[in-house]
Design a protein around this motif. Sequence first.
Motif: not given
Lengths: 314, 272
Positions: A142-143, A145-146, A149-150, A153, A157, A258-259, B201, B208
């Motif tokens: 799993i990256p 940064f993704w 994001m999850l 979310f 959120i 950054q995220v 990755l 990104y």
Amino acid sequence: MITYVSKRLLSLFVSLAVASLIIFAVVEIAPGDPASFMLGVNARPDTVAALKSELGLDVPAFQRYLAWVAGMVQGDFGTSYTYRSPVQQMVLDRLWISLPLALYALALSCLIAFPAGVLAAARRGQLRDTIVTGATQIGVAIPNFWFAMLLVFVFAIKLAWFPAGGFPGWENPVAAMKALTLPAIALALPQAAILTRVMRSALIDILGEDFIRTARAKGLTAGQALWRHGLRNALIPVLTIIGLQFSFLIAGGIIIEQVFYLPGLGRLIFQAITQRDLIVVESVVMLLVFAVIIINFLVDLAYAWVDPRLRRRT
Amino acid sequence: MKQLTLICGAVLTLVFFAVAGMSFLWTPEPVDIVNIPARLQTPNLTNWLGTDHFGRDILSMLMVGARTSLAVAIVAVVIGMGLGVPLGLIAAANSGSWLDEVISRTNDLIFAFPSLVIAILITAISGPGAINAIIAIGIFNIPVFARLSRAAALPLWKREFIMAARVAGKSKARISGEHILPNIANLLIVQGTIQFSLGILAEAGLSYVGLGAQPPIPSWGRMLAESQTMITLAPHVAIIPGCAIVLTVLGLNLLGDGLRDRLDPKLRSTRT
């Protein structure tokens, strides 16, 4: 031990010197000079020349390199071209976000990896081991940064348990820790997966050793042998990996910041790069490399201290 | 169980390659056509995986993005192998000499650099783009392969068949190429798959933050970056490219694990 330490110390200094040369060279060959960038395309040549001499950019490269290194040795990282403020102050301000974030993530990663690794190794080949090993496979894929994001979310959120980004400052420690929690989890995930694997395989290796069989033979249960004799011995490779992971946490932190719009070292680097604030870029990168090299050095020393055989080898 | 790892890995990897390859011949929709009225659609019969904020078909974007990931990661592995393996072999052939010392210490040094920081530095300074991403990722593959091939080649130099080759008058370079290299090829292939997945990755991470392939070339990392602000409106736009990355990386890692078990039974189950 003393010869070993002095040898390692020598190679530490050589590493730092070469690293500083590489970083300086990479930044130096960058197209676009900071003075004309700051003044814009319509600047007159004499204005550019004046700013250049003000920033000290008109002296030859090797003199600037020497001045840069000499300054750093004395704790002076130079003055930012854009903000005209001392770089070490800018770095120190940001360090109070990046460093706690890395440590928080490291702590989380250990908290997950230690029990998971022990569980998998103790139940090797059984269902629990398969589940843990499978989870680590997904964890490293799993990256982060993704994953971040999850997390935003779901937990920021949808559930509104944590803030989605930004940093309130350390005046309010609870809010500050809350703001760092999601980034730390995102940062910790791949590291936890790697550490779990290391923990598992280190324990499995140790559990095959003669002294574990001896411990069993004198009447300890499998669990007692694992806790009293296995774990302590398995910690040596695990500690090395933890040391190495610090560099990944620093690097991973740059993207995670950054995220979450965290004003840490990562954002400082990105800002400085877009503004051609080369002295900031050089100094921050050098600081990160310095931290990594020092940590590896300390890990090596700790290793040699624990295991005398290693001193003789080098 | 071990067979299953290899099979799952091989299937996922093949799908990834097939999807990337097919994107050259056919995609459900062209990826450069903006269709605002059809934006942010959830998966349906015409757009199987829905559409993004410009109304572009996500499946088509993914297919072309796979090509970008593949190209960057593969070339980075080729750079790492092409430079790293010869360096490692030279170091092993001349072990203990100053040449070995220089190569090994340089490897240690590059290893100590936080690779992503330097990758960001390189791409940011020489301009963002796929080529610079490849170089940045490739440079950090060099010491990985150099170390591995040196470590694997060293014990081989003490073996009888190498002695025989030396007695027969073969040069060190010839022995390295004809006898050492085929014997360490298995290890290199396994490490290649692992570096390949790390490259994917890394490429996703760089694109990104806007330092990878530039628009209009679709890339998985940028699809994620663009979807971030729309995650509340259309979560699938953010979820689908992420799943593509996870499945691809997972497939390559499983393939690497499976190959390692298959090719080198000694390493079974001790892998970290």
